[in-house]
Design a protein around this motif. Structure first.
Motif, mmCIF file in Angstrom:
data_model
loop_
_atom_site.group_PDB
_atom_site.id
_atom_site.type_symbol
_atom_site.label_atom_id
_atom_site.label_comp_id
_atom_site.label_asym_id
_atom_site.label_seq_id
_atom_site.Cartn_x
_atom_site.Cartn_y
_atom_site.Cartn_z
ATOM 1 N N MET A 1 0.827 -1.172 0.000
ATOM 2 C CA MET A 1 0.000 0.000 0.000
ATOM 3 C C MET A 1 0.876 1.242 0.000
ATOM 4 N N ALA A 2 0.543 2.195 -0.821
ATOM 5 C CA ALA A 2 1.291 3.450 -0.895
ATOM 6 C C ALA A 2 0.913 4.357 0.271
ATOM 7 N N LEU A 3 1.838 5.217 0.648
ATOM 8 C CA LEU A 3 1.529 6.219 1.665
ATOM 9 C C LEU A 3 0.565 7.238 1.089
ATOM 10 N N ARG A 4 -0.257 7.822 1.955
ATOM 11 C CA ARG A 4 -1.197 8.848 1.534
ATOM 12 C C ARG A 4 -1.474 9.772 2.704
ATOM 13 N N PRO A 5 -1.814 11.020 2.430
ATOM 14 C CA PRO A 5 -2.171 11.915 3.536
ATOM 15 C C PRO A 5 -3.521 11.514 4.113
ATOM 16 N N VAL A 6 -3.625 11.556 5.439
ATOM 17 C CA VAL A 6 -4.882 11.212 6.092
ATOM 18 C C VAL A 6 -5.315 12.296 7.070
ATOM 19 N N LEU A 7 -4.371 13.115 7.533
ATOM 20 C CA LEU A 7 -4.674 14.100 8.561
ATOM 21 C C LEU A 7 -3.817 15.341 8.390
ATOM 22 N N VAL A 8 -4.444 16.502 8.506
ATOM 23 C CA VAL A 8 -3.736 17.776 8.602
ATOM 24 C C VAL A 8 -3.891 18.218 10.046
ATOM 25 N N ASN A 9 -2.791 18.512 10.722
ATOM 26 C CA ASN A 9 -2.818 18.920 12.115
ATOM 27 C C ASN A 9 -2.429 20.387 12.186
ATOM 28 N N ILE A 10 -3.295 21.195 12.788
ATOM 29 C CA ILE A 10 -3.063 22.634 12.908
ATOM 30 C C ILE A 10 -3.008 22.979 14.388
ATOM 31 N N LYS A 11 -2.030 23.763 14.789
ATOM 32 C CA LYS A 11 -1.929 24.262 16.155
ATOM 33 C C LYS A 11 -2.545 25.663 16.190
ATOM 34 N N ALA A 12 -3.304 25.971 17.255
ATOM 35 C CA ALA A 12 -3.973 27.266 17.352
ATOM 36 C C ALA A 12 -4.220 27.633 18.810
ATOM 37 N N LEU A 13 -4.298 28.930 19.085
ATOM 38 C CA LEU A 13 -4.661 29.370 20.427
ATOM 39 C C LEU A 13 -6.107 28.983 20.737
ATOM 40 N N ASP A 14 -6.999 29.125 19.759
ATOM 41 C CA ASP A 14 -8.412 28.808 19.936
ATOM 42 C C ASP A 14 -8.798 27.696 18.960
ATOM 43 N N ASP A 15 -8.626 26.459 19.391
ATOM 44 C CA ASP A 15 -8.877 25.330 18.496
ATOM 45 C C ASP A 15 -10.320 25.298 18.006
ATOM 46 N N SER A 16 -11.255 25.665 18.865
ATOM 47 C CA SER A 16 -12.665 25.624 18.503
ATOM 48 C C SER A 16 -12.986 26.607 17.370
ATOM 49 N N ALA A 17 -12.497 27.831 17.473
ATOM 50 C CA ALA A 17 -12.758 28.842 16.436
ATOM 51 C C ALA A 17 -12.120 28.455 15.108
ATOM 52 N N VAL A 18 -10.887 27.993 15.149
ATOM 53 C CA VAL A 18 -10.198 27.590 13.918
ATOM 54 C C VAL A 18 -10.875 26.360 13.323
ATOM 55 N N GLY A 19 -11.278 25.429 14.165
ATOM 56 C CA GLY A 19 -11.988 24.243 13.687
ATOM 57 C C GLY A 19 -13.311 24.597 13.032
ATOM 58 N N ARG A 20 -14.075 25.507 13.650
ATOM 59 C CA ARG A 20 -15.344 25.934 13.059
ATOM 60 C C ARG A 20 -15.126 26.616 11.716
ATOM 61 N N PHE A 21 -14.059 27.425 11.600
ATOM 62 C CA PHE A 21 -13.762 28.081 10.324
ATOM 63 C C PHE A 21 -13.551 27.042 9.224
ATOM 64 N N TRP A 22 -12.701 26.043 9.492
ATOM 65 C CA TRP A 22 -12.410 25.041 8.467
ATOM 66 C C TRP A 22 -13.615 24.167 8.162
ATOM 67 N N ALA A 23 -14.422 23.873 9.167
ATOM 68 C CA ALA A 23 -15.644 23.099 8.922
ATOM 69 C C ALA A 23 -16.582 23.872 8.001
ATOM 70 N N GLU A 24 -16.743 25.153 8.254
ATOM 71 C CA GLU A 24 -17.598 25.989 7.404
ATOM 72 C C GLU A 24 -17.028 26.087 5.993
ATOM 73 N N ALA A 25 -15.725 26.281 5.896
ATOM 74 C CA ALA A 25 -15.090 26.415 4.575
ATOM 75 C C ALA A 25 -15.239 25.151 3.747
ATOM 76 N N VAL A 53 -9.504 12.552 3.993
ATOM 77 C CA VAL A 53 -8.537 13.244 4.835
ATOM 78 C C VAL A 53 -9.334 14.084 5.830
ATOM 79 N N CYS A 54 -8.773 14.353 6.995
ATOM 80 C CA CYS A 54 -9.453 15.179 7.990
ATOM 81 C C CYS A 54 -8.486 16.223 8.531
ATOM 82 N N VAL A 55 -9.020 17.126 9.345
ATOM 83 C CA VAL A 55 -8.227 18.188 9.955
ATOM 84 C C VAL A 55 -8.427 18.110 11.463
ATOM 85 N N ASP A 56 -7.338 18.087 12.212
ATOM 86 C CA ASP A 56 -7.389 18.199 13.666
ATOM 87 C C ASP A 56 -6.759 19.523 14.053
ATOM 88 N N VAL A 57 -7.459 20.272 14.903
ATOM 89 C CA VAL A 57 -6.925 21.536 15.413
ATOM 90 C C VAL A 57 -6.679 21.340 16.900
#
Length: 90
Positions: A1-25, A53-57
């Protein structure tokens, strides 16, 4: 099996606000398994699906020190009008 991206990890002061932004986008949903971590993904996300793929903040206590962001996600739109609508909405 080839490697593939599965997760983008973002660090933020306010994980909830950044997460809501990306969910809306992206038109995805938001969940949280624990305080300080916001998960953004399609409903029914399964990391084993090769097309998904998913995003974790994750909250961090220190503010950003660089003048530029270190993570950039390139997103595709269907047309110039779609891009303009998305930018105006966000």
């Amino acid at each position: 099996m080839a490697l593939r991206p599965v997760l983008v990890n973002i660090k933020a002061l306010d994980d909830s606000a950044v997460g809501r932004f990306w969910a809306e986008a992206l038109g995805w949903s938001v969940s949280s398994r624990e305080p300080g971590e916001t998960n953004v993904g399609r409903v029914g996300f399964d990391w084993r699906d090769p097309a998904r793929v998913c995003v974790d903040v994750v909250a961090v206590p220190e503010p950003k020190t660089a003048t530029k962001n270190r993570v950039h996600l390139d997103l595709a739109t269907t047309s110039a009008a779609h891009q303009a609508e998305l930018v105006a909405r966000l």
